[in-house]
Design an enzyme around this catalytic site. Sequence first.
Site, PDB file in Angstrom:
ATOM      1  N   SER A 139      44.162 -24.332  23.172  1.00 45.71           N
ATOM      2  CA  SER A 139      44.677 -22.922  22.000  1.00 45.71           C
ATOM      3  C   SER A 139      44.444 -23.167  20.869  1.00 45.71           C
ATOM      4  O   SER A 139      44.341 -22.158  19.942  1.00 45.71           O
ATOM      5  CB  SER A 139      46.460 -23.989  22.113  1.00 45.71           C
ATOM      6  N   HIS A 154      46.560 -25.075  16.384  1.00 42.23           N
ATOM      7  CA  HIS A 154      46.753 -24.113  16.053  1.00 42.23           C
ATOM      8  C   HIS A 154      46.511 -23.077  15.016  1.00 42.23           C
ATOM      9  O   HIS A 154      46.515 -22.342  14.983  1.00 42.23           O
ATOM     10  CB  HIS A 154      48.630 -23.506  16.904  1.00 42.23           C
TER      11      HIS A 154
END
Length: 296
Positions: free
Chosen positions: A201, A247
Amino acid sequence: MDHAAAGPPDARSLPGCYRHPDRETGIRCTRCERPICPDCMVNASVGFHCPDCAAGRTGGSGPAPAASRPRTLAGGAIADDPRLVTKVLIGVNLFLFLVQLSVGDRFTNHLEMIGRAYVPLLGSVEGVAEGQWYRLLTAMFLHGSYMHILFNMLSLWWLGGPLEGALGRVRYLALYFCSGLAGSALTYLIAEPNQPSLGASGAIFGLFGATAALVRRLNADMRPVVILLVINLVFTFTWANIAWQAHVGGLVGGAVIGYAMLHAPRERRALVQYGACALVLVAVVALTLVRTAQLT
């Protein structure tokens, strides 16, 4: 599309189309970088090509051979398969996920991102603070469930292909790995040291940041990218068991590198592009050293 504000008569004007010099234009061929007007633009997978490049012609009255050599929007070499690296990255992630399923948690515990903690299955204190810096990298290729890897690989395919075509293979790989490492470093710095994390991610959010820079570079509509990014950030901060630090770190790193790669001045392109990658890596090392000092 942006429009230049009106200025005095002696203000610097836009270049003229290489086939129609009397027509000013802010668009350039993504291969040879010659200015082209709307009548000369040929739609390409990324940006526009001039008629000569679209037809495979590089001679004639165009620029010198070095200048007319096909290049990507960021100055990389044009590849026969503009998604090859993306396919390889997906293949590596899928292969390691199969290894995780086959070997079990012991394999994952050796490679996932963890600051410093006693791991019962391994019977020892593990983590980046114990000198296992490789976890910053290896965690980028591990996943915790079928849905986790499915969502990440679909995102990688959707975002990675256009970026690989726009940047070229080497620059695209630099973006991917630097973004992923930035996400791992921020996770190491902020998250609890005994909280494991894993997944692609961070790197994929880096592709989000670079995609925004690409859309801006092409003067395209930013709204779809912004909406999709906002949706993903909402999930990031509302769903349980998501390492939001990865993220955010990946997004910031990817945005910085993507902007540098796609907006660097041509005369200093390589210096600016790889200088941005170096700055992100320096930040990764600095964050890692700071956190290690705190935990040891």
